[in-house]
Design a protein around this motif. Structure first.
Motif, PDB file in Angstrom:
ATOM      1  N   TRP B   6       0.899  -1.204  -0.079  1.00 11.94           N
ATOM      2  CA  TRP B   6      -0.040  -0.173  -0.087  1.00 11.94           C
ATOM      3  C   TRP B   6       1.281   1.242  -0.055  1.00 11.94           C
ATOM      4  O   TRP B   6       1.720   1.452   0.570  1.00 11.94           O
ATOM      5  CB  TRP B   6      -0.787   0.089   0.846  1.00 11.94           C
ATOM      6  CG  TRP B   6      -1.724  -1.021   1.435  1.00 11.94           C
ATOM      7  CD1 TRP B   6      -1.482  -1.694   2.218  1.00 11.94           C
ATOM      8  CD2 TRP B   6      -3.293  -1.584   1.284  1.00 11.94           C
ATOM      9  NE1 TRP B   6      -2.494  -3.139   2.010  1.00 11.94           N
ATOM     10  CE2 TRP B   6      -3.560  -2.575   1.738  1.00 11.94           C
ATOM     11  CE3 TRP B   6      -2.972  -0.427  -0.183  1.00 11.94           C
ATOM     12  CZ2 TRP B   6      -4.584  -3.154   0.576  1.00 11.94           C
ATOM     13  CZ3 TRP B   6      -4.704  -0.991  -0.949  1.00 11.94           C
ATOM     14  CH2 TRP B   6      -5.317  -2.478  -0.372  1.00 11.94           C
ATOM     15  N   PRO B  28      -4.964   4.628   1.551  1.00 15.07           N
ATOM     16  CA  PRO B  28      -5.581   5.574   0.711  1.00 15.07           C
ATOM     17  C   PRO B  28      -7.049   4.430   1.278  1.00 15.07           C
ATOM     18  O   PRO B  28      -7.926   4.725   1.449  1.00 15.07           O
ATOM     19  CB  PRO B  28      -5.747   5.028  -0.191  1.00 15.07           C
ATOM     20  CG  PRO B  28      -4.442   5.117  -1.042  1.00 15.07           C
ATOM     21  CD  PRO B  28      -3.406   4.617   0.717  1.00 15.07           C
ATOM     22  N   GLU B  29      -7.172   3.096   1.204  1.00 22.20           N
ATOM     23  CA  GLU B  29      -8.363   2.310   1.917  1.00 22.20           C
ATOM     24  C   GLU B  29      -8.291   2.240   2.433  1.00 22.20           C
ATOM     25  O   GLU B  29      -9.646   1.666   3.154  1.00 22.20           O
ATOM     26  CB  GLU B  29      -8.236   0.815   0.791  1.00 22.20           C
ATOM     27  CG  GLU B  29      -8.308   0.827  -0.748  1.00 22.20           C
ATOM     28  CD  GLU B  29      -8.381  -0.248  -0.713  1.00 22.20           C
ATOM     29  OE1 GLU B  29      -8.836  -1.628  -0.489  1.00 22.20           O
ATOM     30  OE2 GLU B  29      -8.237  -0.741  -2.517  1.00 22.20           O
ATOM     31  N   GLU B 105      -9.402   7.600   0.496  1.00 26.53           N
ATOM     32  CA  GLU B 105      -8.549   7.481  -1.375  1.00 26.53           C
ATOM     33  C   GLU B 105      -8.265   9.432  -1.845  1.00 26.53           C
ATOM     34  O   GLU B 105      -8.108   9.613  -1.731  1.00 26.53           O
ATOM     35  CB  GLU B 105     -10.152   6.599  -1.914  1.00 26.53           C
ATOM     36  CG  GLU B 105      -9.325   4.990  -1.599  1.00 26.53           C
ATOM     37  CD  GLU B 105     -10.610   4.307  -2.493  1.00 26.53           C
ATOM     38  OE1 GLU B 105     -11.807   4.698  -2.305  1.00 26.53           O
ATOM     39  OE2 GLU B 105     -10.259   3.254  -2.361  1.00 26.53           O
ATOM     40  N   ASN B 109      -5.578  11.555  -1.935  1.00 28.17           N
ATOM     41  CA  ASN B 109      -5.098  12.711  -3.049  1.00 28.17           C
ATOM     42  C   ASN B 109      -5.457  14.126  -2.521  1.00 28.17           C
ATOM     43  O   ASN B 109      -4.068  14.430  -3.095  1.00 28.17           O
ATOM     44  CB  ASN B 109      -5.787  11.937  -4.446  1.00 28.17           C
ATOM     45  CG  ASN B 109      -5.922  10.741  -4.700  1.00 28.17           C
ATOM     46  OD1 ASN B 109      -4.559  10.018  -4.511  1.00 28.17           O
ATOM     47  ND2 ASN B 109      -6.627  10.004  -5.578  1.00 28.17           N
TER      48      ASN B 109
END
Lengths: 200, 227
Positions: B6, B28-29, B105, B109
């Motif tokens: 990851w 992110p997850e 997520e 970003n």
């Protein structure tokens, strides 16, 4: 129900406050003292209570000492060049002392600025450092804080104080450790080593 | 089974014994995750610091994960001065506001984008305040509190000549005094040139963040105030 008698439980709980000591280690220490080292155990108790009540901080540099000023701050020879070195902990100060490289005085922060741990400028005596800088007599301040995000933030904060009081400020170099292998060094250290390279 | 790799950032770390750290990670997850890591991975000495993109493998079924492997994924963002304080501020905001175990997520970003923006500021080609405000307002959107910069609470377009108050869960309400409509439209359009617009954005973000942060103030703000 506790597996131990109240006093043994109390001793184990007390030992567990030491860094790196879990329940098993604390139990081993407690039993070892009780089984065959009661005399030393009593000495430990006396030393602990004496140190906890009598060791304070040097009024000038904040390192641990039992008197108002530590032996470095009272030594006139160490004030001659007006250089002060800022370190994160008493252990860091000792490490620098052992190199014999530095002949000036120290300021021991006893921690670093770390908002997420709730440690702010007041907790590190930075108001005291500011007063020290304002009082004059300091020609250079050397930042010997850890190369971590917290150490960096603290360094920048102190550098701003120095600019405010027009004291020149430097930071110890960062690079490859002696005996290290380039291949296994992290990228950030390598880039610091490159940007801080010296004429050879 | 082979654990997945990851991307991750370290938000904060605390020592655990002599040779381990407890990391607060952003993935992110998985979102915000706590994990234990050994400071040395074999011969490799890693700088386990914030603002460094990592790729890592996690294991463990409990809340506290273990980092099985960790590697630098790209060069670290090397911040200094106020830009460094700002990075620390972003980390504090996420640690304080982002709920446990909530996928992140978009936030990941957004965080990465903000670090890139901060790097531009560091290099002298950007401004700090817009970067922080855009992160704060986008974080609020991710937290389910989006701000409508076009319409007021009644659905009327914001008027440049009017003033507005911010009402929690409603939006902007026209008022005799408060935030000038012109500045609110500027913020919505990413027009940050005016110092008044930046001041308005700062006051507004503080007002909206205050109830989310509760009684404990953000400690990283003290870094900006001193020095």
């Amino acid at each position: 129900m506790s597996r131990y008698t109240p006093l043994v439980q109390q001793l184990i709980d007390a030992l567990r406050i030491l860094p790196g000591v879990g329940p098993k280690s604390a139990q081993r220490m407690a039993f070892s003292l009780l089984e065959r080292n009661r005399e030393a155990g009593l000495q430990l108790g006396t030393a602990l209570s004496a140190a906890m009540t009598k060791v304070g901080h040097c009024q000038q540099c904040r390192t641990f000492c039992e008197t108002a000023l530590c032996h470095i701050c009272t030594d006139p020879a160490r004030a001659l060049d007006g250089i002060i070195c800022v370190v994160g902990s008493a252990a860091d100060q000792l490490a620098i002392e052992q190199t014999g490289q530095f002949k000036g005085r120290y300021f021991v922060l006893q921690g670093y600025l770390s908002p997420l741990d709730g440690i702010g400028p007041q907790d590190l005596g930075l108001d005291k450092l500011s007063t020290l800088l304002a009082a004059g007599g300091i020609t250079e301040l050397i930042l010997a804080t850890n190369p971590t995000v917290e150490g960096d933030a603290t360094a920048f904060y102190i550098a701003e104080l120095c600019h405010k009081h027009q004291v020149s400020v430097s930071r110890i170099a960062q690079g490859i450790p002696v005996g290290g292998e380039l291949e296994f060094v992290d990228g950030t250290t390598l880039s610091h080593a490159f940007s801080g390279r010296k004429v050879f | 089974m082979h654990a997945e790799l990851w991307p991750a950032f370290i938000l904060h770390s605390r020592p655990l014994g002599e040779d381990k750290l407890i990391l607060q990670l952003l993935l992110p997850e998985q979102g915000r995750v706590s994990a234990v890591v050994r400071k040395r991975q074999g011969k490799q000495r890693l700088a386990l610091q914030p603002f460094q993109p990592f790729m890592l493998q996690l294991s463990g079924r409990t809340e506290l994960k273990t980092v099985k492997s960790i590697d630098e994924a790209a060069a670290a963002f090397l911040f200094s001065g106020k830009v460094l304080y700002s990075g620390i501020y972003l980390n504090e905001l996420i640690c304080r506001l982002w709920p446990d175990n909530l996928a992140a997520e978009q936030l990941f970003n957004l965080y990465q984008h903000s670090l890139q923006q901060l790097m531009l500021v560091q290099q002298g080609s950007g401004e700090l305040e817009p970067c922080l405000r855009e992160f704060e307002f986008a974080l609020l959107t991710e937290l389910g509190q989006p701000i409508d910069w076009q319409q007021d609470a009644d659905g009327n377009p914001l008027n440049t000549a009017w003033c507005y108050q911010w009402q929690h869960e409603q939006g902007f309400v026209a008022a005799a005094n408060g935030f000038a409509g012109m500045h609110l439209l500027n913020i919505g359009n990413g027009q940050w040139q005016s110092a008044d617009t930046r001041r308005c954005a700062k006051q507004l973000s503080r007002q909206i963040l205050a109830p989310l942060l509760g009684s404990k103030p953000l400690a990283s703000r003290a870094l900006f105030e001193g020095g």
